[in-house]
Each structure stands twice: as structure tokens, then as C-alpha cells.
Design an enzyme around this catalytic site. Structure first.
Site, mmCIF file in Angstrom:
data_model
loop_
_atom_site.group_PDB
_atom_site.id
_atom_site.type_symbol
_atom_site.label_atom_id
_atom_site.label_comp_id
_atom_site.label_asym_id
_atom_site.label_seq_id
_atom_site.Cartn_x
_atom_site.Cartn_y
_atom_site.Cartn_z
ATOM 1 N N GLY A 305 0.810 -1.207 0.000
ATOM 2 C CA GLY A 305 0.000 0.000 0.000
ATOM 3 C C GLY A 305 0.842 1.255 0.000
ATOM 4 N N SER A 306 0.346 2.292 0.679
ATOM 5 C CA SER A 306 0.949 3.634 0.582
ATOM 6 C C SER A 306 2.305 3.754 1.270
ATOM 7 C CB SER A 306 -0.011 4.664 1.165
ATOM 8 O OG SER A 306 -1.161 4.780 0.348
ATOM 9 N N THR A 307 2.730 2.762 2.040
ATOM 10 C CA THR A 307 4.102 2.835 2.574
ATOM 11 C C THR A 307 5.105 2.837 1.421
ATOM 12 O OG1 THR A 307 4.096 0.419 2.849
ATOM 13 C CG2 THR A 307 3.597 1.750 4.788
ATOM 14 N N PHE A 308 4.706 2.291 0.255
ATOM 15 C CA PHE A 308 5.582 2.291 -0.915
ATOM 16 C C PHE A 308 5.792 3.704 -1.470
ATOM 17 C CE2 PHE A 308 6.995 -1.419 -3.671
ATOM 18 C CZ PHE A 308 7.383 -2.179 -2.584
ATOM 19 N N LYS A 309 4.915 4.643 -1.111
ATOM 20 C CA LYS A 309 5.101 6.019 -1.569
ATOM 21 C C LYS A 309 6.389 6.609 -0.995
ATOM 22 C CE LYS A 309 0.152 6.732 -2.143
ATOM 23 N NZ LYS A 309 -1.094 7.257 -1.556
#
Length: 582
Positions: A305-309
């Protein structure tokens, strides 16, 4: 004629019957020589026969010994040699010497079926002490009168042994053994692993120890029952207990399918604690076989999810194509390849790079990734170790998954955490590289000094990039979704991630895999924390996204573990004391 005269006459006759040299005549001499030779030949024949007999006997014995030496051990009875039954495994201790695993002496029950008088009666008597004994299976073993050995029950308690001895069953005996004992139970189950009934490592660090040569020594009969040097791990049992409690409570409180967390030293790569729930008790590993054996932190791959941002931002900043002062238009959704990309917390305006990170804008992140390019995107994630198999001591490691061919749609969705599945622990490792100055250090469950870590570290981003990422994490931790994990006195920088799970080939809008990446103290990070919560049905304030599930796990861990790790709390400005009136 007198008696004396008769004797004289006989002697005279005897005297004249021999020759002048007082030797017997020729006929008598030949007879005597023949008899002597026959006796001599008979004696020689007997000696030769005796020697031949002994030679044959010794040849037979020697041949049998050679046959036994070349024949592999008979394992049909499932019995091991005494030296292997009593061979010691090294104790396992944490970084402070606290005991995690050790050997204890025990006994196992066996039978000599050829000496059992009444198998039925023996089974009935044994069931009075061992009510769960397999009646049919035990009877079959005892009924084989040609058998001289059969295991009946391994690793009895002292009480069971004394009760069976009191039964007085002939043909029943005990053999001493070693049993592995884990004082903490399930506290560090997925790190330690477990052993089989013969005290051989099956999973975790137990298997790692065997793979380093202990199993080969045992197979060669070169082990004994003498204590071995303990194996020290990087784990801090105090922190491990906190992490274990946090993930177990998350599963129960949030009605989740699973949860996990890890605490990592940002500068050495040492894993100080790691837990995955559901888990199991390594003292009774089979009871957790259904769900507990899976170590979701290292042997499960998930879309983060958004931790990859965080990694998308680092890639763009490190490339020099994007700076923190840049802005991107996130007013309208992006439509590509039949898909529509929109923001969960849409602001419908132009956003600066810090705002894109703060509001977790999918649109802004996608435009940043598109600016960098597909090939550079794939290369960066590979450089960060997110697309390759992690290298560490635990044998339970899963390979990440990625598209076979990267297209524009793949690069865009991967930028905000969809399309690539990786393990939570290697996500934490990559996150540590973004806050420790740009050094990627493979994780270890063994002690490692700062000097040793620097010797194996790989520089993956510039120090300026690391500084910018720390700023973004701090910004999000104080003003964005990371506020849910803010702990008073400790500056926690973080990023949340809420990924829809794939069900039957389609993304579900009701099932989430929530992740949370944090570092503290964020001005000079010493530790990185990665948490996840899989398919929660509830959460704090009734929500099921990361801020209400995965973030609270990290918050609870930091609040309890930071003082133990020696992190001094800071209150007020300029590290001055904060005075409160009561």
C-alpha cells in the site's frame, strides 16, 4: 631249583637274545619305528586340523564383523544410538544472556514385544497412565513376538515414568533422551523455530544452527551430551515480549486475520524483536500447525500500500528530477488502461511534494513515478532489495513477486503500493536505508557491531535524499496520518499504508492489508518499526484503515520499548524541561 636260581637263568636267556652292542634285533627295531612314526603323523594331523578349525572360525567372525560395519543402521525400530539420543544442542540466549531455548533431560517409553506376556493386558495398564495412547497401534506393536524393540511414547514426564514403573509390566523400559524447552513459550516462536522429536532443528534459528554443521556432526556420531557454547541472538527479550503482546492483542482487539511487527536497528541491521500472529508454542509445535507456523513477517508477501510512496519519493528525489519545492496537479483522477486512479483523501488541487506525502495522494505519486520512468523505477526498487529474496539467517524467506513485464500502468500502480508484493521485514530494511544516511544493510538475527555493518553496507541513496525522507516522515508523523502513532516525548516519523486485498482476481473494498512504517527518534533515527494488520474487521474509533489498526500497534510498542532501548524522551522546545502545574 631254588627261586633265586630261576631268576638267574631267565636273565641269562634274556642276555643272549640281544647282540653284543645291547640293541634289539632288526625285526623288533622296525616294528618300534613304525609305531612311533604313526603316532607322530597322527599328532601333526590333529594340530593341522585344529589350526584349520580356528582359522575357519576366525574368518567367519571377521566376515560377520565386516558385514556389520558395512551395513547401514537398522532404522525399522525407530531407535537412535544412545549418544544421539542424549546429544546436546546449544542453548539459545538473547543479546543480554536471557535464556530462550535449552535442553532438558527426559525419558521415553519402549517395549520389547518378545518379552510381553499379554499384549492386551499391557495396553490396558498403560492406558491408565497414558489415556490418549493409541490402543490399536500399541497392540499391533506388542503383538509382534519377533520384535525386540518398539517405541511406545517419547518424552515422558517424571510423574508418568514413576506411574508406569509402578505397574510392573515385564518387557517395558525407558531410555534417556534430551528434550528442547522454550521458557518463553510462543514469545519468540517464529524466530527460534522448533525441533522434531529427535531434537533436530526444523524451522527458525534452530534449523539455522543445524545447517551450520551441527546436523552433520550428529549424523557422523561426533556429538555428545556435554554442554555446548550458547548461541547469542540479536533479540532483546524485553522488547520481544512487548512486540509479541502488541500483535496478539491486535489480532484479538481488531478481529484480524493476522498481525505482525518488527523492531530493527537502523544502523546495524540487527532485528531486536519480531513477531507474527497467529503463532504457536514451540514446546508443542503441532498444535499450531493450521495457521501458526506461517511467519508472515518473512515468509509472507503482501502489497504494502501507501508505505511504498516513501520509496517512490526517495527515487524521485535521488534522481534529481524532483525536489521538495516541486508541486503536481492532483485535481482530477488519472484514467489509464481502463483504470481510474483517484485519491482516498482527495484535495482536488495542486499539491506540493510534502502535501502529496501528507495526504497520501495516489494521483500526485503516480505523476512523480511517471516523471522518473519505468526502467528507473524498476532499477530503484531492485537496488533497495524490494524485488529480490532477502538474505538473512532465518530459512523461512519468500521471494517477492512483480509483473513479468513492466508497463506504464504497472509503474504507476506500484508507485502507491499495488502490483508488487514483498515481505514486511524487507520493507522495514529498505525503510531503514532511507533514514540512516542511505545505507542498505541486510537484516541479521545475530549480534552485529556498527563497524561490521558498515563493512557490508551498500549505499543506495544519497545522504541528502535520506535527509529529505526523514523530513517527509516527520511531516507526516506530526501533521498527516502518522499522528495515530505519535508518542509524547518521542519524535516518531512514519507513513501509513492501506492496501485493498485481491479476492478472486479483483480488489476488495472491504478487506484491507494495513501497514505502518516508522522511525524514531526521527531527527537521528536509531530504530525502525514495521507493523501490519491483515483483514481487520474493526479498529480504533471504528475504522479499519492503517491509521486505526497498524499505527496503534507501533504506538504501543514505542511507548513501552523506547525507555528500555535507552531513548530519552524530549519534552518542550530545545530539549528543555516542560513544566506542568498540578
Amino acid at each position: 631249583m631254588s627261586f633265586l636260581s630261576r631268576i638267574m637263568v631267565l636273565k641269562s636267556k634274556a642276555h643272549f637274545s640281544t647282540d653284543g652292542n645291547n640293541r634289539p634285533n632288526d625285526g623288533g627295531s622296525s616294528t618300534f619305528e613304525g609305531a612311533r612314526k604313526r603316532k607322530s603323523n597322527q599328532a601333526k594331523s590333529r594340530v593341522v586340523l585344529l589350526v584349520a578349525s580356528f582359522t575357519v572360525v576366525y574368518c567367519i567372525i571377521g566376515g560377520r564383523l565386516a558385514q556389520f560395519a558395512m551395513t547401514p543402521p537398522d532404522t525399522t525400530s525407530s531407535i537412535l544410538p544412545p549418544d544421539r539420543l542424549m546429544a546436546s544442542r546449544p542453548d539459545i540466549v538473547d543479546r543480554n544472556g536471557a535464556l530462550l531455548a535449552t535442553d532438558i533431560r527426559t525419558v521415553s517409553l519402549f517395549a520389547e514385544p518378545n518379552k510381553i506376556i499379554d499384549p492386551d493386558e499391557a495396553v490396558e495398564e498403560l492406558r491408565t497412565v497414558l489415556p490418549d495412547l493409541d490402543t490399536k497401534g500399541t497392540y499391533k506393536k506388542l503383538a509382534v513376538k519377533t520384535s525386540h524393540f518398539a517405541w511406545l511414547r517419547r518424552q515422558l514426564t517424571p510423574k508418568q515414568q514413576s506411574q508406569i514403573l509402578a505397574l510392573g509390566i515385564p518387557g517395558i523400559g525407558f531410555r534417556p533422551e534430551k528434550r528442547r524447552f522454550y521458557p518463553g513459550g510462543s514469545t519468540a516462536a517464529h524466530i527460534l523455530g522448533y525441533v522434531n522429536i529427535d531434537n533436530r532443528g526444523v524451522a527458525g534459528m534452530e534449523k539455522y544452527i543445524d545447517d551450520q554443521g551441527l546436523a552433520d556432526l550428529a549424523a557422523a556420531g561426533m556429538t555428545n551430551d556435554q554442554p555446548l557454547q550458547p548461541v547469542k541472538l540479536s533479540i532483546d527479550l524485553r522488547v520481544q515480549d512487548i512486540v509479541h503482546d502488541a500483535v496478539v492483542n491486535a489480532v484479538n482487539n481488531f478481529q484480524a486475520k493476522g498481525a505482525g511487527a518488527a523492531v530493527l536497528d537502523a544502523h546495524t541491521g540487527e532485528v531486536l524483536a519480531m513477531a507474527s500472529a497467529p503463532d504457536f508454542d514451540p514446546n508443542y509445535p503441532n498444535e499450531g500447525a493450521a495457521e501458526g507456523w506461517l511467519n508472515r513477517m518473512t515468509n509472507g508477501t503482501f502489497e504494502m500500500g501507501s508505505t511504498f510512496k516513501t520509496f517512490t519519493m526517495a527515487m524521485a528525489l535521488d534522481s534529481g528530477k524532483v525536489t521538495l519545492r516541486d508541486a503536481f496537479d492532483a485535481t482530477n483522477p488519472i484514467r489509464i488502461g481502463g483504470f481510474t486512479i483517484h485519491d482516498f483523501h482527495g484535495q482536488h488541487r495542486v499539491l506540493t511534494v510534502p502535501e502529496i506525502f501528507q495526504y497520501s495522494s495516489n494521483i500526485g505519486t503516480a505523476k512523480i513515478a511517471d516523471l522518473v520512468g519505468i526502467d528507473a523505477h524498476k532499477e530503484f526498487l531492485t537496488r533497495m532489495g524490494l524485488l529480490t529474496k532477502m538474505d538473512t539467517e532465518l530459512p523461512e524467506l519468500k521471494m517477492p513477486t512483480q509483473p513479468h513485464v513492466w508497463k506504464k500502468i504497472n509503474s504507476i500502480t506500484i508507485s502507491f503500493g499495488h502490483g508488487v508484493s514483498t515481505t514486511p521485514l524487507q520493507t522495514a530494511v529498505a525503510g531503514a536505508a532511507l533514514v540512516n544516511g542511505g545505507k542498505l544493510i541486510e537484516p541479521t538475527f545475530l549480534p552485529r557491531s556498527r563497524e561490521q555493518a558498515d563493512a557490508i553496507a551498500k549505499t543506495v541513496v544519497k545522504k541528502s535524499t535520506s535527509d529529505d525522507i526523514r523530513f517527509l516522515l516527520d511531516f507526516n508523523g506530526s501533521k498527516g496520518s502518522g499522528r495515530a502513532a505519535r508518542v509524547p516525548g518521542y519524535d516518531v516519523g512514519s507513513k501509513t499504508g492501506t492496501a485493498d486485498k485481491v479476492v478472486n482476481g479483483r480488489y476488495s473494498h472491504t478487506l484491507n492489508f494495513n501497514t505502518f512504517l516508522a522511525a524514531f527518534p526521527i531527527d537521528n533515527p536509531r530504530y525502525v518499526i514495521m507493523t501490519f494488520c491483515d483483514e481487520p474487521k474493526t479498529g480504533e474509533h471504528g475504522g479499519t484503515i492503517s491509521a486505526y489498526t497498524a499505527a496503534p500497534i507501533a504506538r504501543d510498542i514505542i511507548a513501552r520499548a523506547a525507555p528500555i532501548l535507552g531513548i530519552q524522551p524530549s519534552f518542550g522546545n530545545g530539549n528543555s524541561a516542560l513544566l506542568v502545574s498540578y
